[in-house]
Design a protein around this motif. Sequence first.
Motif, short mmCIF file in Angstrom:
data_model
loop_
_atom_site.label_atom_id
_atom_site.label_comp_id
_atom_site.label_asym_id
_atom_site.label_seq_id
_atom_site.Cartn_x
_atom_site.Cartn_y
_atom_site.Cartn_z
N GLN A 136 2.09 26.86 16.79
CA GLN A 136 1.23 27.07 15.62
C GLN A 136 0.51 28.42 15.65
O GLN A 136 -0.53 28.56 16.29
CB GLN A 136 0.21 25.93 15.48
CG GLN A 136 0.84 24.60 15.10
CD GLN A 136 -0.20 23.50 14.89
OE1 GLN A 136 -1.38 23.66 15.17
NE2 GLN A 136 0.24 22.37 14.37
N LYS B 182 7.90 19.29 19.87
CA LYS B 182 8.73 18.35 19.12
C LYS B 182 8.28 18.41 17.67
O LYS B 182 7.17 17.99 17.33
CB LYS B 182 8.58 16.92 19.64
CG LYS B 182 9.39 15.91 18.83
CD LYS B 182 9.00 14.49 19.16
CE LYS B 182 9.75 13.49 18.28
NZ LYS B 182 9.41 13.61 16.85
N ASP B 183 9.13 18.95 16.80
CA ASP B 183 8.79 19.11 15.39
C ASP B 183 7.47 19.88 15.27
O ASP B 183 7.39 21.02 15.69
CB ASP B 183 8.71 17.74 14.69
CG ASP B 183 10.02 16.98 14.79
OD1 ASP B 183 11.07 17.65 14.81
OD2 ASP B 183 9.99 15.74 14.86
N ASP B 184 6.43 19.24 14.73
CA ASP B 184 5.14 19.91 14.57
C ASP B 184 4.12 19.38 15.58
O ASP B 184 2.90 19.47 15.34
CB ASP B 184 4.61 19.71 13.15
CG ASP B 184 4.49 18.24 12.77
OD1 ASP B 184 4.92 17.38 13.57
OD2 ASP B 184 3.95 17.94 11.69
N SER B 185 4.59 18.85 16.70
CA SER B 185 3.69 18.28 17.70
C SER B 185 3.84 19.01 19.03
O SER B 185 4.94 19.43 19.41
CB SER B 185 3.98 16.79 17.91
OG SER B 185 3.73 16.06 16.73
N LYS C 282 0.57 13.64 23.30
CA LYS C 282 1.01 14.19 22.03
C LYS C 282 -0.18 14.70 21.23
O LYS C 282 -1.23 14.07 21.19
CB LYS C 282 1.76 13.10 21.23
CG LYS C 282 2.29 13.55 19.88
CD LYS C 282 3.03 12.39 19.22
CE LYS C 282 3.60 12.81 17.86
NZ LYS C 282 4.32 11.69 17.21
N TRP D 214 12.71 17.52 23.92
CA TRP D 214 13.10 16.73 22.75
C TRP D 214 14.40 17.31 22.22
O TRP D 214 14.51 18.52 21.97
CB TRP D 214 12.03 16.77 21.66
CG TRP D 214 12.52 16.28 20.33
CD1 TRP D 214 12.77 17.02 19.21
CD2 TRP D 214 12.85 14.93 19.98
NE1 TRP D 214 13.22 16.23 18.18
CE2 TRP D 214 13.28 14.93 18.63
CE3 TRP D 214 12.84 13.72 20.67
CZ2 TRP D 214 13.68 13.77 17.97
CZ3 TRP D 214 13.23 12.57 20.00
CH2 TRP D 214 13.64 12.59 18.68
N GLU E 266 16.70 17.46 19.19
CA GLU E 266 16.70 17.19 17.75
C GLU E 266 18.06 16.70 17.28
O GLU E 266 18.16 15.82 16.41
CB GLU E 266 16.31 18.46 16.99
CG GLU E 266 16.25 18.30 15.49
CD GLU E 266 15.18 17.33 15.03
OE1 GLU E 266 15.38 16.72 13.96
OE2 GLU E 266 14.16 17.17 15.74
N SER E 267 19.13 17.22 17.85
CA SER E 267 20.47 16.84 17.43
C SER E 267 20.76 15.37 17.75
O SER E 267 21.34 14.65 16.93
CB SER E 267 21.52 17.73 18.10
OG SER E 267 22.82 17.36 17.72
N LYS F 193 18.33 13.19 18.49
CA LYS F 193 17.12 12.40 18.20
C LYS F 193 16.71 11.60 19.43
O LYS F 193 16.49 10.39 19.38
CB LYS F 193 17.36 11.46 17.01
CG LYS F 193 17.66 12.17 15.70
CD LYS F 193 16.46 12.99 15.23
CE LYS F 193 16.76 13.69 13.90
NZ LYS F 193 15.63 14.54 13.46
N TYR G 215 14.54 11.90 23.42
CA TYR G 215 13.82 12.59 24.49
C TYR G 215 14.69 12.61 25.74
O TYR G 215 15.43 11.67 26.01
CB TYR G 215 12.52 11.87 24.82
CG TYR G 215 11.42 12.01 23.78
CD1 TYR G 215 10.56 13.11 23.79
CD2 TYR G 215 11.23 11.02 22.82
CE1 TYR G 215 9.54 13.23 22.84
CE2 TYR G 215 10.20 11.13 21.88
CZ TYR G 215 9.37 12.23 21.90
OH TYR G 215 8.36 12.34 20.97
N GLU H 175 13.16 8.11 19.62
CA GLU H 175 12.03 8.85 19.06
C GLU H 175 10.75 8.02 19.02
O GLU H 175 9.66 8.54 19.19
CB GLU H 175 12.38 9.35 17.66
CG GLU H 175 11.34 10.27 17.05
CD GLU H 175 11.82 10.93 15.78
OE1 GLU H 175 11.13 11.86 15.30
OE2 GLU H 175 12.90 10.54 15.27
#
Length: 509
Positions: free
Chosen positions: A116, A156-159, A170, A320, A322-323, A325, A327, A340
């Motif tokens: 961020q 992981k994504d926005d975390s 998290k 993580w 993503e492909s 899904k 951990y 997830e």
Amino acid sequence: MKHKNKSLKLFRKLHKWPGIIIALLAILFASSGIVMNHRPLFSSVDVKRSWLPESYHYQNWNQAAVRGGLPLDSSRFLIFGNVGIWLQEDTIFSSFNQGFPRGIDQRKTYQVVSFQNQQLFAATHFGLYQRSLKEEHWQKIPLPIQEERLTDVFIKDDSLMVLSRHHLLKSANGQTFEVVQLPKPEGYKRETGLFKTLWNLHSGELFGFGGKLFVDLLGIVTILLAISGLLHFFFPKLAKRRRAKQKDNTRLTAARRLNLRWHNVAGYLFIFFLLLNTTAGMFLRPPLLIPIASTKVGLIPGTHLDNPNPWFDKLRRAQWNESLKSYVFSTSDGFYLADESLQQPLQKAPVQPPVSVMGCNVLDPISATQYLVGSFSGLFIWDLKNQLVLDAFSLKQPRASTGRPISNHMVAGYFERNAQEHYWFDYNRGMQSFEGHQPPTMPDQVLEQTPMSLWNTALEIHTGRIFEHLLGPFYILYVPLSGLCLLMVLLSGFLIWWKAYRKTKKTNR
């Protein structure tokens, strides 16, 4: 009667001469063990590497000086590891450690990520730190867990995901964190490694902080026995010199008796615990370690290891994917995959890359479903989709383990500088380039500001590795042979006291 006298003479010889030899080593074992038992307390104390054998001097970023790196842009990079965090701009290195507490141990960094608006987060041995590129200091982020030792941090994504030895945390903003309790693995059994049990027994941590303090007391007793034993050996020589000079020996005789009394009292009061602690320590180093390394035992009720968390002290690295899904967790029990939601039992990966008992040092994605996995067992390409493992250097499937705990490539770290530059860090040889590039030289500024922590120095003394330059490969026998010698001295000393005690008791009847 003659048989008893012969056995007593034998016990005295076994106690006297080996005792003189082992006394100094016992003091080193005890004092270094006390330091190791209280790492946070001594974390601000450093030892200059110039005071240590040459093998402990950094050369070409070796000895886990660097575990990884983070590109900031095309010309600026952060490198991190045992040296802390440094900023490289072209060929210039500058310290990026402002804000960390005093002591090189406080700067020991396992991972750095950007999250961020280029907010940097560092997972260190003593907690999570945050810093922006515009700020001049790292700031420690309080976490809702007791343990400060972190092992990884990833996105992981926005975390922001933070991994400790026990928990996954998290956060959506990097300031407030939710503790995620990982589910039990499939087929979970409440057991742990015999090695870990003996390690905790040897340090006393098996019985909590009170247990550690008791083992500290054993260390003090060991030092007392060693010093008083040496004094008892030299007292007669001092008395003889004083008699030759016609000096009064009354005080010296009284001091000798008092010294022997305390030597005996300390010995017979703590003999059982000293024997137990010494034996446990002998099995924590090769060759005695090898037969117990993979042995599992049940958790001892009421001890430090008897924890309801199935992942207590087991988590090492995580990503993580993503492909898929999923951990991906590297643990002391192997690699596990989790959905997830983190609600279902974790599944052990069916095909796993080799990882040293010292743990996974590299778990970096190199494609959508492939990871580079590195440890002291080597460097491997792990294809999760095709369930395939290849040696990263030969691109062939790894051979079955021969029982050797380390490989020729002791991988301590990895850094993808850009698409054309990939470096891996060998613990002994340092920075190596896959493409044959010349690695940057360690600048004097880095060398001057990266001493060895007192804790790590104590570890090298306690394991005998600090004597490798004197003993060569035979240093590996330092712990077991010293342990056997110490056991012999302790047992013979107790038997001498016991025979004298029984004789005195019979005389007084």
